[in-house]
Design an enzyme around this catalytic site. Sequence first.
Site, mmCIF file in Angstrom:
data_model
loop_
_atom_site.group_PDB
_atom_site.id
_atom_site.type_symbol
_atom_site.label_atom_id
_atom_site.label_comp_id
_atom_site.label_asym_id
_atom_site.label_seq_id
_atom_site.Cartn_x
_atom_site.Cartn_y
_atom_site.Cartn_z
ATOM 1 N N ASP A 124 -45.359 -12.126 4.058
ATOM 2 C CA ASP A 124 -45.151 -13.278 3.181
ATOM 3 C C ASP A 124 -46.408 -13.532 2.353
ATOM 4 O O ASP A 124 -46.771 -14.667 2.076
ATOM 5 C CB ASP A 124 -44.743 -14.527 3.994
ATOM 6 C CG ASP A 124 -44.386 -15.714 3.119
ATOM 7 O OD1 ASP A 124 -44.205 -15.523 1.905
ATOM 8 O OD2 ASP A 124 -44.307 -16.834 3.645
ATOM 9 N N CYS A 141 -37.385 -24.687 9.512
ATOM 10 C CA CYS A 141 -38.126 -25.962 9.577
ATOM 11 C C CYS A 141 -39.633 -25.840 9.392
ATOM 12 O O CYS A 141 -40.288 -26.786 8.948
ATOM 13 C CB CYS A 141 -37.878 -26.655 10.919
ATOM 14 S SG CYS A 141 -36.167 -26.591 11.487
ATOM 15 N N CYS A 164 -42.133 -26.962 6.357
ATOM 16 C CA CYS A 164 -42.522 -28.359 6.100
ATOM 17 C C CYS A 164 -43.074 -29.032 7.346
ATOM 18 O O CYS A 164 -43.844 -29.986 7.245
ATOM 19 C CB CYS A 164 -41.329 -29.163 5.594
ATOM 20 S SG CYS A 164 -40.748 -28.657 3.961
#
Length: 680
Positions: A310, A613, A616
């Site tokens: 990523d 989730c 954040c």
Amino acid sequence: GDGGRAGAGTVGQGIDHDRMVNADAHPGQWASYSRTWDEQRYSPLDQINDGNAQDLGLAWYDDLETYRGVQASPLVIDGVLYNETIFNVVTAYDARTGRKLWTYDPGVGKEWAGLACCGPSSRGIAAWGDSIIIGALDGRLIAIDRHSGKEIWSAQTFDRKDQYSITGAPRVYDGKVIIGNGGADYGSRGFVVAYDAATGKRLWKFYIVPTDPAKGPDGEASDSAMRIAQPTWHGKFWEAGGGGNAWDSFAYDPKLNLVYIGTGNGSPHMWHFRSEGKGDNLFLCSIVAVDATTGAYKWHYQMVPEEDWDYTCTQPMVLADMKIKGRTRQVIMQAPKNGFFYVLDRGTGQLISAKSYVSVNTWASHVDMKTGRPAVLPTAHNTTTPHLMNPSWMAAHTWHPMSYSPKTGLVYLSAQEQAAIYARAEDGQYRYVKGRNNTGQDHASQPELRKALMKEVLASEKGYLLAWDPVKQREAWRVSYPLPGSGGVLTTAGNILVQGTINRTLAIYRADNGLKLWEMNIDQAPVAGAITYMVDGEQYIAINAGWGGSPVYNLNRDGPFRFATAKLMVFKLGAKGVTLPPMPPATQDAYLPRERIPADVAARGATLYGESCNRCHGDNATGGIKDLRKMNKEAHDSFLDIVLRGTRLHNGMPSFEGVLTEAQAKDIHGYLITRAQEDW
Ligand SMILES: O=C(O)c1cc(C(=O)O)c2c(n1)C(=O)C(=O)c1cc(C(=O)O)[nH]c1-2
């Protein structure tokens, strides 16, 4: 200067080529995301300087009434300040007094927050002629009249059925609006589009990654580039889109007529699943230069071949001319997520130098100057055994604005060392789900090893303001902070550097040596970049002060939830009498359920949490915008309503209906209860 006056009867000539190329002849304005097309985020104003910064005070502020991260850089043109808050609401203010002139709300559906990995933020707006251009979260480009706030044209940049969103600031280069999108984490194929700023007509489209070769060429500007990229991909990579989304950064050289695109990570994240663990996967995590008029490919430099972490190269790109080894070079500079500082020739894409700017780099030992490729460490690629990566997806530096001062020759950025645990799922365990964070990671195996690694993560966190010499490729100085999470940087000809800090302050340092000149407690830790402008002979500094997005640290990790709402704050010399409202009290009602959660529920919940989730709410549920280990009784009781029925949509918490089943939401709840019990 153009210390224009706000209000009626002062319609300017509008933003045009001359105002942007000769921006220093208009020192009072800030008319593009980073002020100038080279993205230097440097102002020639020097009324506020290293000799008087201690006299700064709050001139005016506006409460933006949100706890979400406000990331936008305002614009100032002819004495009017244009600001954007979450869900793309734009307000025009008299830049001297804060008096509101108009507000335009594009009515973005709150459910779009579900497709923005890190919150419904927007990093800003663009200006051209007499219009302000908005890149809305739901994919619309909207031009509004900057004098009246009325809509002029609107164009949808992607199919609303697909997994895209816009969080980056549009740029306008000689009448062409450039915008990309986010969505690599949800399964999408990244692209950049150009529209005519006057009419809203689409001019060109550039895909960043190829697709199923059986479909034939796209018939778009990127076709020649896709012929280069196609052989570097394997398997059925197009099923999850491939990614590469250009969700933030652009730059433009009007003499070369080149637009620079910073590209993002792969979709799914794990190279093994995305491309059978083979191939460089062009143009993931690259800088791609295209012709501004046609969108045709000119050159590329890939920072991260075999992208598996990523890692994005969507970080700010800054253009400058500087003397290197006796020659004046036209360079483009970037400090992407992977922790290396790159200097390239912006005419050709040739690598001039690259050096790691963080003290730990578990990804690569160095960049080979002959091949231009990173020497990726043998331990870096993901296996099914959990391991630590530093830098991680949370980045050594992310979108937070970087600044270059031609006066000091230094580049300034918010650097951080924030590791994360990576492991890829077992074969057969990963399946693409539309709209979910498609990592291909495993978040639950070997819990004991993970606990030990998590301790290392917490022990090694660092955040600092870094001043970097791009010619010598070495640190000039740093200001250390207790935690990651400080904001973007502005520098000026007054030898000052402005940064919002994780200590909930706005700070000003000397740009040449980092000595602190001024600091003010503002109850908020701004992540956005500050801007500066001049009206009626007075210089101001403005910043959106709100905390959120990546890094996913928690301002309140070791205490109850407590911080002020986000505010637009404006400062000037000698301002007195404007004070911020008192900080809201801490919430003290965290509730600890006592029920025992079966290990298999917690393990399933951990993986689902990691997919939907943690962007954040933090890796391992240790923070983020709201710490879910500290939910109150009401949140526990209505957990399924919040997660599946959108009852907190007004706060920016999207509904995961259709993405998570009720059983899966219950597993996530079980995991969070386990995490609360572990850490209470
Ligand atoms: O791949 C993408 O499409 C995408 C989009 C975004 C975004 O739009 O904000 C972020 C990222 N990736 C990302 O990797 C990332 O670290 C990140 C941080 C933030 C933020 O707002 O703080 N956004 C994003």
